[in-house]
Motif scaffolding. Structure first.
Motif, mmCIF file in Angstrom:
data_model
loop_
_atom_site.group_PDB
_atom_site.id
_atom_site.type_symbol
_atom_site.label_atom_id
_atom_site.label_comp_id
_atom_site.label_asym_id
_atom_site.label_seq_id
_atom_site.Cartn_x
_atom_site.Cartn_y
_atom_site.Cartn_z
ATOM 1 N N ASP A 275 0.402 -9.581 4.111
ATOM 2 C CA ASP A 275 -0.246 -10.099 4.078
ATOM 3 C C ASP A 275 -2.021 -8.879 3.763
ATOM 4 O O ASP A 275 -2.456 -9.044 3.228
ATOM 5 C CB ASP A 275 -0.717 -10.481 5.467
ATOM 6 N N ARG A 276 -1.474 -8.047 5.041
ATOM 7 C CA ARG A 276 -2.431 -6.784 4.156
ATOM 8 C C ARG A 276 -2.554 -6.731 3.356
ATOM 9 O O ARG A 276 -3.802 -6.017 3.195
ATOM 10 C CB ARG A 276 -1.743 -5.279 5.547
ATOM 11 N N ALA A 277 -1.305 -6.100 2.183
ATOM 12 C CA ALA A 277 -1.903 -5.645 1.071
ATOM 13 C C ALA A 277 -2.033 -6.836 0.407
ATOM 14 O O ALA A 277 -3.061 -6.484 -0.511
ATOM 15 C CB ALA A 277 -0.749 -5.947 0.489
ATOM 16 N N THR A 278 -2.134 -7.845 0.585
ATOM 17 C CA THR A 278 -2.781 -8.750 0.000
ATOM 18 C C THR A 278 -4.108 -9.396 0.007
ATOM 19 O O THR A 278 -4.903 -9.486 -1.073
ATOM 20 C CB THR A 278 -2.296 -10.416 0.284
ATOM 21 N N ARG A 279 -4.154 -9.070 1.429
ATOM 22 C CA ARG A 279 -5.841 -9.083 2.078
ATOM 23 C C ARG A 279 -6.670 -7.920 1.516
ATOM 24 O O ARG A 279 -7.997 -7.809 0.784
ATOM 25 C CB ARG A 279 -6.196 -8.936 3.450
ATOM 26 N N ASP A 280 -6.066 -6.338 1.242
ATOM 27 C CA ASP A 280 -7.067 -4.881 1.159
ATOM 28 C C ASP A 280 -6.873 -5.400 -0.765
ATOM 29 O O ASP A 280 -7.661 -5.453 -1.450
ATOM 30 C CB ASP A 280 -5.899 -4.229 0.811
ATOM 31 N N LEU B 107 -10.642 -5.208 -3.385
ATOM 32 C CA LEU B 107 -10.363 -4.496 -4.396
ATOM 33 C C LEU B 107 -10.475 -5.380 -5.371
ATOM 34 O O LEU B 107 -11.188 -5.210 -6.382
ATOM 35 C CB LEU B 107 -9.420 -3.859 -4.540
ATOM 36 N N ALA B 108 -10.104 -6.728 -6.037
ATOM 37 C CA ALA B 108 -9.640 -6.745 -7.309
ATOM 38 C C ALA B 108 -10.988 -8.526 -6.910
ATOM 39 O O ALA B 108 -11.845 -7.831 -8.822
ATOM 40 C CB ALA B 108 -8.693 -8.438 -7.425
ATOM 41 N N GLU C 66 -8.891 0.730 -14.190
ATOM 42 C CA GLU C 66 -8.791 0.723 -12.603
ATOM 43 C C GLU C 66 -9.016 -0.340 -11.902
ATOM 44 O O GLU C 66 -7.699 -0.935 -11.625
ATOM 45 C CB GLU C 66 -9.992 1.441 -12.727
ATOM 46 N N HIS C 67 -9.660 -1.178 -12.888
ATOM 47 C CA HIS C 67 -9.548 -3.184 -12.739
ATOM 48 C C HIS C 67 -7.390 -2.783 -12.253
ATOM 49 O O HIS C 67 -7.208 -4.028 -11.643
ATOM 50 C CB HIS C 67 -9.899 -3.494 -13.039
#
Length: 130
Positions: free
Chosen positions: A22-27, A31-32, A66-67
């Motif tokens: 969940d954290r990786a998804t949120r973070d 950014l995205a 970078e995107h």
């Protein structure tokens, strides 16, 4: 206390097998979404520059690149629709970058269209995570 360690251990193990967190998804979504407009604008500028004189600004290329890296990270570490859509947009972005490096205007234009097709799905998939 043993139960807590097992649960935490299993969670870490599952994250390691690509089921995402969940954290990786949120973070990753943060950014995205923060940079999606800048990357899209930079890609459009690159396409215009290629059409005009066959060159492009390196800063625009770096913005799109970078995107791509942010999308790729979300695709690998995130979960659910956000990871799936990020993966598709990362593929489109990578195709665009490769076309630009090969100075292939037709391929770049087609890849840019694919990037544009994934723009709103990415925002929609990330919205619940923001």
């Amino acid at each position: 206390m043993v139960v807590v360690l097992i649960v935490v251990g299993c969670s870490t193990l599952f994250d390691g097998f690509g089921l995402g967190s969940d954290r990786a998804t949120r973070d990753g979504c943060a950014l995205a979404v923060d940079y999606v407009d800048a990357a899209q604008d930079a890609a459009i500028e690159i396409e215009r520059d290629l059409e005009l004189d066959g060159t492009y600004r390196e800063d625009d290329f770096i913005e799109v690149e970078e995107h791509y890296f942010d999308l790729d990270e979300l695709a690998m570490d995130g979960r659910g629709d956000a990871a799936r859509v990020a993966d598709e947009r990362a593929d489109a972005t990578n195709e665009f970058l490769t076309a630009v490096e090969d100075n292939d205007l037709v391929w770049a234009s087609e890849s840019l269209d694919w990037m544009e097709e994934t723009y709103h799905p990415l925002l929609d998939a990330c919205e619940p995570h923001l």
